[in-house]
Every structure is written in structure tokens, then in C-alpha cells.
Design a protein around this motif. Structure first.
Motif, PDB file in Angstrom:
ATOM      1  N   GLY A 158       0.802  -1.210   0.000  1.00 36.30           N
ATOM      2  CA  GLY A 158       0.000   0.000   0.000  1.00 36.30           C
ATOM      3  C   GLY A 158       0.840   1.267   0.000  1.00 36.30           C
ATOM      4  O   GLY A 158       1.960   1.300   0.512  1.00 36.30           O
ATOM      5  N   SER A 176       5.654   4.138   0.350  1.00 37.53           N
ATOM      6  CA  SER A 176       4.913   2.886   0.431  1.00 37.53           C
ATOM      7  C   SER A 176       5.310   2.040   1.630  1.00 37.53           C
ATOM      8  O   SER A 176       6.414   2.149   2.176  1.00 37.53           O
ATOM      9  CB  SER A 176       5.120   2.080  -0.854  1.00 37.53           C
ATOM     10  OG  SER A 176       4.562   0.784  -0.745  1.00 37.53           O
ATOM     11  N   GLU A 257      -6.417  -6.209  -7.618  1.00 38.45           N
ATOM     12  CA  GLU A 257      -5.350  -5.240  -7.441  1.00 38.45           C
ATOM     13  C   GLU A 257      -4.208  -5.504  -8.412  1.00 38.45           C
ATOM     14  O   GLU A 257      -3.999  -6.618  -8.873  1.00 38.45           O
ATOM     15  CB  GLU A 257      -4.825  -5.306  -6.001  1.00 38.45           C
ATOM     16  CG  GLU A 257      -5.883  -4.935  -4.986  1.00 38.45           C
ATOM     17  CD  GLU A 257      -5.372  -5.127  -3.576  1.00 38.45           C
ATOM     18  OE1 GLU A 257      -4.165  -5.391  -3.434  1.00 38.45           O
ATOM     19  OE2 GLU A 257      -6.174  -5.012  -2.631  1.00 38.45           O
ATOM     20  N   PHE A 477      -4.337   2.047  -0.556  1.00 40.37           N
ATOM     21  CA  PHE A 477      -3.771   0.765  -0.159  1.00 40.37           C
ATOM     22  C   PHE A 477      -3.978  -0.303  -1.220  1.00 40.37           C
ATOM     23  O   PHE A 477      -3.716  -1.488  -0.971  1.00 40.37           O
ATOM     24  CB  PHE A 477      -4.365   0.329   1.183  1.00 40.37           C
ATOM     25  CG  PHE A 477      -3.336  -0.258   2.101  1.00 40.37           C
ATOM     26  CD1 PHE A 477      -2.294   0.518   2.564  1.00 40.37           C
ATOM     27  CD2 PHE A 477      -3.393  -1.584   2.477  1.00 40.37           C
ATOM     28  CE1 PHE A 477      -1.325  -0.017   3.396  1.00 40.37           C
ATOM     29  CE2 PHE A 477      -2.438  -2.129   3.315  1.00 40.37           C
ATOM     30  CZ  PHE A 477      -1.402  -1.347   3.768  1.00 40.37           C
ATOM     31  N   ASP A 478      -4.450   0.081  -2.407  1.00 43.96           N
ATOM     32  CA  ASP A 478      -4.503  -0.835  -3.537  1.00 43.96           C
ATOM     33  C   ASP A 478      -3.203  -0.801  -4.336  1.00 43.96           C
ATOM     34  O   ASP A 478      -3.148  -1.292  -5.456  1.00 43.96           O
ATOM     35  CB  ASP A 478      -5.686  -0.511  -4.446  1.00 43.96           C
ATOM     36  CG  ASP A 478      -5.667   0.939  -4.925  1.00 43.96           C
ATOM     37  OD1 ASP A 478      -4.741   1.678  -4.538  1.00 43.96           O
ATOM     38  OD2 ASP A 478      -6.580   1.323  -5.666  1.00 43.96           O
ATOM     39  N   ARG A 479      -2.150  -0.179  -3.768  1.00 45.84           N
ATOM     40  CA  ARG A 479      -0.791  -0.178  -4.320  1.00 45.84           C
ATOM     41  C   ARG A 479      -0.647   0.665  -5.579  1.00 45.84           C
ATOM     42  O   ARG A 479       0.268   0.445  -6.377  1.00 45.84           O
ATOM     43  CB  ARG A 479      -0.311  -1.621  -4.588  1.00 45.84           C
ATOM     44  CG  ARG A 479      -0.256  -2.471  -3.348  1.00 45.84           C
ATOM     45  CD  ARG A 479       0.248  -3.864  -3.639  1.00 45.84           C
ATOM     46  NE  ARG A 479      -0.756  -4.678  -4.291  1.00 45.84           N
ATOM     47  CZ  ARG A 479      -0.580  -5.962  -4.608  1.00 45.84           C
ATOM     48  NH1 ARG A 479       0.561  -6.554  -4.324  1.00 45.84           N
ATOM     49  NH2 ARG A 479      -1.532  -6.639  -5.194  1.00 45.84           N
TER      50      ARG A 479
END
Length: 495
Positions: A158, A176, A257, A477-479
């Protein structure tokens, strides 16, 4: 033969009236489908530019309003019958109360109570119906004004923070939980630099006001200052990300994701050693920022303190104590030596370093849960966001109560203010990003569908007012980080 008492007769009469009323309602409901079908048939023959789905929704909502009016009409008829019955009974008993006097007494009280209940019910239904209509058109409008331009994919965990460089070349920075900070080309979405000097989650990133230097805070209890050199690639034509299919509210799982390195952040140059490491905290360093001029930096930690450092010597200048629980964020004023820190103790504090001999502290108490962030705006205003689902606008000259309060349906994370246009971007736990003005008026919601938008909690937002392509960035937080183009003149005109 037994004689029926007056009370029994009255009870039986009331029961018959209720039964008659319920039969009337049932007959009304039984014809709803036929009436709706006739209305749709009539509208199909008319020339309308509205989509069929919107037309059907409008028909359904107007049908609900019509049914409420029918129920009100039936209640009115029953009330008239009751008035006539009472008049007959009074006449039989020889009383000389006329209708005008009666309406001023018992009948007026009962009619007023019944009408009040029906009015409130109708008002509630109308409000709910119109809010549905407004929100459906608002979504369409938001899509036209707020357009997704670029997605920045490459982190393995995330993203806690996003920031935009203040010097040329203008790049995007992300921090991150995968222990790295990445710099991106805004136009192409290509990773330009990877910083791997931390051994813990990188919780924030801020760019120096005049140099190509970045400041990162980490869960390894340190803040690092490191220099970067980037060369922007030539922009390539990109596919249109704004063609949306499906509905706005589509749920996602972790399988949706981005996987792996995405655009290949492992191929970009890597920086491993910082210029300076700021070490004085006994806990996670959750945020850091530059003071005006860039000669000093401030850090906020879970050890309940904020530290002020001299950048050139790395020496601790001041330790700011006073919060009762962990700090969540810190922010500096763009033109003055002011610092604001927020905490889980439901407060945020203003620290004044304009006079070297005085470090006054003002405590702002207005939230009921963790204050997740507090940021400066133009003039003497501060905006704070909280897990209590509110955002408050404060005047530094009067800290007793906020001048505006925005109430939302989800916890608010790190907010950011477009200083020039006075627009607040609110990232939420529920994956939404909403835009408000400083007076608390909602302007738009960023589109989120099965093809665009964040799939998990949105952690941070950052404005870039001068960039011609993207002027708002969000991360979650879905990267991934996302660049948006907000048509601000159209947005303000809609307001």
C-alpha cells in the motif's frame, strides 16, 4: 336482546373505518403496475433526450410522490366523514356547537395532528426522492469534470503518501509500506527513481522547496534526506482512461489489485544511501515536512513528540511535547515559520517559531476521534480531518470553534487543499475521494467504477495547481497512485 353500549358501538365504527381505509389503500396499490405501464407507454412515444434508465427512475420516484398524495387524499376524506359524524351526534344530543367552533376545538387538534404526521411523511419521502435524483445527475457531472489521466503502478504494498515536486522537472513521489519511495514521470507513468534506504515502511514523502532533494519518514524511527537526479522521458500517446462502463458502486476483491511491479519499477535507477539521517525518535516516524526556506525540517512520531532539526548539521533543535497520544501527521506553513501537528488524542496543535525566543502553542479541540491530518491554507486558516468522519475549517485567530464543518459517511485520511482555488480533497476509508470548498459545500466526487478509481482505502491526496495534465493525485492501499484532471472552472460553475 342485549343493548350495545355507546363505547362498543364507537369501537365497531372505528374498526369499520380502518378496514375501509385499508381496502382503499390496497385498491390503490393494485393499480400501480398498470399506471406505471401506461406512463411508460406514453413517454415512449415522446421525444426525450434522457436515457431510458434515468426516465424509468424519474417515473418511479414521481410514482412514489403520487401515491403519497393519494394516501393524503384518502386521509382527508376520512377526516371529513368523521367531522360529519360528530356533527350529527352533537345535533342529536341537542348541542349548539357549529362547525366553526368545532374546528377550533377537538377537531382542529386532531386534524392538525393528522395533517402534521402526513406532512412530515410526505416531506421525508420527497427529500429522499429528490436526493436520489440529484445524486444520479451529480455522478454524471462529476465524470465530465473529474477525469482519470494516469495510473502509477509499481509498488508491492500500500501507498501511504503522495507528493509533487516544487522544482523543475516536476515529478510525482510516492511513499509505500513496501519500504521504498518512488519518483514518477507524471506524463508517462514511468518510474524514474527508487529510494531503498529505509528498513521500515515509508510513511511520507515531501520535496525540498528549491532543490532536487526529498524528505522521507519511516517506521524504522528515522527520517532521511536524499538527493535525486531525474531525466523525464518523452511523453507517449496514452489510451483514454475515461470510458467507463458499469455502475459506480462495484465491489472489488484483492484479486483485482495490480500485481507484481506493474510498469517495472525494478528497472529504474536505485538510491540506497541518504545524504542525512535524522535520528532522535523512539517510535515510528509517521510524517515529516520542510519549514519555509528548506533549512529546517520537522518530524512527527508515535513517541508522542515532534522534532525540529537543522538540515545541514542533522542536529535536534527543538523537541515539541504536549500530545497525550501518538502523532499522526505534521504540516508546515508555506510562507511562515508555523507548524501544525495532529494526534490520536483528538486534538491538533499549532507551534509558532517566528520568534526564536517564543514557541507558543495553541491547542485545537473539536474532534471526537483521531485527527488524521491538519493542513494550512491561504491566510490564517487550518483544515483538519478526523476518524470521526468530519472535516473542520478553523481560523487561527479564534480556535474555540470551527468556522465550517463538513460531515461525511467515512473516516477521513490525509487531506490536501488547493490553495489557489480553496478546494479541499478528502480521501476516505471507503475508497471515495470527495471535493469540497472552504465553506463546506460539496463540489464533486471522483469517479469510481469497475474500470477506474481506487479499489481499497484512499490514504492521501495532493494538489499540483500548475501542472497542465494532472492537478490532483491520490494514492491508496490498492498499491497504486492516480493522476486526475479536475476542470476547476467548470467545477466552481456547477457550485
Amino acid at each position: 336482546m342485549p343493548i350495545e353500549s355507546g363505547s362498543c358501538a364507537a369501537a365497531r365504527q372505528a374498526k369499520q373505518k380502518r378496514k375501509s381505509h385499508s381496502l382503499s389503500i390496497r385498491r390503490t396499490n393494485s393499480s400501480e403496475q398498470e399506471r406505471a405501464g401506461l406512463q411508460r407507454d406514453m413517454l415512449e412515444g415522446q421525444d426525450s433526450k434522457l436515457p431510458s434508465a434515468v426516465r424509468n427512475t424519474l417515473l418511479e420516484l414521481f410514482g412514489q410522490i403520487e401515491r403519497e398524495f393519494e394516501n393524503l387524499y384518502i386521509e382527508n376524506l376520512e377526516l371529513r366523514r368523521e367531522i360529519e359524524t360528530l356533527n350529527e351526534r352533537l345535533a342529536a344530543e341537542g348541542q349548539t356547537i357549529d362547525g366553526a367552533e368545532l374546528s377550533k376545538g377537538q377537531l382542529k387538534t386532531k386534524a392538525s395532528h393528522s395533517t402534521s404526521q402526513l406532512s412530515q411523511k410526505l416531506k421525508t419521502t420527497y427529500k429522499a426522492s429528490t436526493s436520489k435524483i440529484v445524486s444520479s445527475f451529480k455522478t454524471t457531472t462529476s465524470r465530465a469534470i473529474c477525469q482519470l489521466v494516469k495510473e502509477y503502478v509499481g509498488h508491492r504494498d500500500g501507498i501511504w503518501d503522495v507528493s509533487v515536486a516544487k522544482t523543475q522537472p516536476v515529478v510525482l513521489g510516492t511513499a509505500s509500506a513496501d519500504h521504498t519511495a518512488l519518483l514518477w514521470s507524471i506524463e508517462t507513468g514511468k518510474c524514474l527513481v527508487k529510494y531503498v534506504g529505509h528498513v521500515g515502511s515509508v510513511n511520507s514523502i515531501k520535496f525540498h522547496p528549491t532543490e532536487q532533494v526529498a524528505l522521507t519518514a519511516s517506521g524504522d524511527q528515522t527520517a532521511h534526506i536524499w538527493r535525486y537526479i531525474v531525466q523525464l522521458p518523452t511523453p507517449q500517446p496514452t489510451a483514454d482512461c475515461n470510458q467507463v462502463s458499469g455502475e459506480d458502486e462495484i465491489e472489488f476483491s484483492d484479486k483485482d489489485e495490480p500485481e507484481g511491479d506493474g510498469d517495472g519499477s525494478s528497472d529504474c535507477p536505485t538510491i540506497r544511501v541518504p545524504l542525512t539521517s535524522l535520528k532522535s525518535h523512539q517510535g515510528v516516524v509517521i510524517a515529516a515536512d520542510w519549514l519555509v526556506g528548506g533549512k529546517q525540517a520537522v518530524t512527527a512520531s508515535w513517541d508522542r513528540t515532534a522534532n525540529l532539526y537543522d538540515v545541514e548539521t542533522s542536529e535536534l533543535v527543538h523537541s515539541l511535547t504536549g500530545h497525550d497520544q501518538e502523532l499522526t501527521h505534521c504540516c508546515t506553513h508555506p510562507t511562515q515559520r508555523l507548524v501544525v501537528t495532529s494526534s490520536r488524542d483528538t486534538t491538533f496543535r499549532l507551534w509558532d517559531f517566528r520568534d526564536p525566543s517564543i514557541h507558543s502553542v495553541n491547542v485545537f479541540q473539536g474532534h471526537t476521534d483521531t485527527v488524521t491530518s491538519a493542513v494550512f491554507t491561504v491566510g490564517d486558516n487550518v483544515v483538519s480531518g478526523s476518524d470521526d468522519r468530519t472535516v473542520k475549517v478553523w481560523d487561527l485567530k479564534n480556535m474555540r470553534s470551527p468556522i465550517a464543518t463538513i460531515r461525511t459517511d467515512s473516516a477521513v485520511n490525509r487531506i490536501n487543499v488547493c490553495v489557489g482555488q480553496r478546494i479541499i480533497a478528502l480521501p476516505h476509508d471507503n475508497r471515495q475521494v470527495r471535493l469540497f470548498d472552504m465553506s463546506g459545500v460539496r463540489l464533486a466526487r471522483l469517479p469510481r467504477s469497475n474500470r477506474q478509481g481506487h479499489r481499497r482505502m484512499v490514504c492521501c491526496s495532493a494538489w499540483s495547481e500548475d501542472h497542465p495534465i494532472c492537478n490532483l493525485f491520490t494514492c491508496g492501499f490498492d498499491r497504486q497512485a492516480i493522476g486526475w484532471n479536475i476542470n476547476i472552472p467548470a467545477l466552481l460553475q456547477e457550485k
